[in-house]
Design a protein around this motif. Structure first.
Motif, PDB file in Angstrom:
ATOM      1  N   VAL A   8       0.850  -1.189   0.000  1.00 41.74           N
ATOM      2  CA  VAL A   8       0.000   0.000   0.000  1.00 41.74           C
ATOM      3  C   VAL A   8       0.888   1.242   0.000  1.00 41.74           C
TER       4      VAL A   8
ATOM      5  N   VAL B 178       1.024   5.314   0.367  1.00 42.72           N
ATOM      6  CA  VAL B 178       0.206   6.385   0.934  1.00 42.72           C
ATOM      7  C   VAL B 178       0.915   7.720   0.732  1.00 42.72           C
TER       8      VAL B 178
ATOM      9  N   ALA C 227      -4.206   3.304   5.777  1.00 39.21           N
ATOM     10  CA  ALA C 227      -3.335   2.420   5.010  1.00 39.21           C
ATOM     11  C   ALA C 227      -2.738   1.330   5.892  1.00 39.21           C
TER      12      ALA C 227
ATOM     13  N   VAL D 117       3.483  -1.008   3.937  1.00 36.38           N
ATOM     14  CA  VAL D 117       3.108   0.372   3.621  1.00 36.38           C
ATOM     15  C   VAL D 117       4.340   1.139   3.160  1.00 36.38           C
TER      16      VAL D 117
END
Length: 214
Positions: free
Chosen positions: A75, A77, A92, A103
């Motif tokens: 993910v 962000v 996230a 992340v």
């Protein structure tokens, strides 16, 4: 008649510089070019065309990746230190933690904040802040990247290149800068090949859903 011509000339001069500077700002450069554009008028068009030919770049990142540590989704962000981006980061992390993912925090700087091939105070500051925030993420493996370029374009390009599974961004208020320079979240939703989740500032978890799909 001469006075009318002079007024029209001045208006045309200012519009040429203003529109060129705004166009340049939409392509990842600083809005500080706007007063220069107003002064240079149509002569600024050539400067804008030359500077807008650059492409997004990765200028800093860390900590080093660990091979094989990712078993779930990656993910990305967008994080600029604002309350909205922190809210997006929380979302996230929650998504990644529930799926054994990771992340990547990404901040995007203007081209004018970076001297090609060299570090700058802006890069150093962004790197330090992202490293501090990343170190506070304990629920999932996390890393950070400092990018330069137009924010929307840079985020979607690097998310695609790095095989991210989701981009998460916070929605900022509709201030003057957003109306003039464009919305990052709108750009991502319209053009990203990677699914996008736009996190509303005061929305609950169930009210946020990915809004663009590959």
């Amino acid at each position: 008649m001469n006075a009318t011509f002079e007024v029209l000339f001045v208006i045309a001069w200012l519009l040429a510089g203003l529109l060129s500077a705004l166009w340049l700002a939409r392509h990842g450069h600083s809005p500080l070019w706007i007063p220069i554009g107003l002064v240079l008028g149509p002569f600024f068009v050539l400067i804008a065309l030359d500077r807008a030919s650059r492409h997004p770049e990765l200028v800093a990142g860390g900590p080093p990746d660990t091979p094989g540590r990712r078993s779930g989704p990656r993910v990305m962000v967008g994080h600029d230190g604002s309350a909205e981006s922190q809210h997006a980061l929380d979302m996230a992390v929650d998504i990644a933690a529930g799926r054994q993912g990771t992340v990547t925090l990404a901040e995007v700087l203007s081209y004018d904040d970076v001297v090609e091939g060299d570090s700058t105070p802006m890069i150093d500051t962004a790197t330090r802040k992202l490293a501090e925030v990343t170190a506070q993420v304990n629920a999932v493996p996390a890393e950070y990247e400092v990018l330069v370029g137009p924010p929307g374009e840079a985020l979607r390009e690097f998310a695609d290149k790095q095989n991210a599974d989701l981009i998460v961004v916070g929605r900022h208020g509709r201030g003057l800068s957003e109306r003039l320079l464009g919305s990052v979240s709108a750009d991502l939703v319209a053009h990203s090949a990677v699914p996008v989740l736009v996190v509303e500032p005061h929305a609950t978890r169930t009210e946020n859903r990915p809004v663009a799909h590959s």
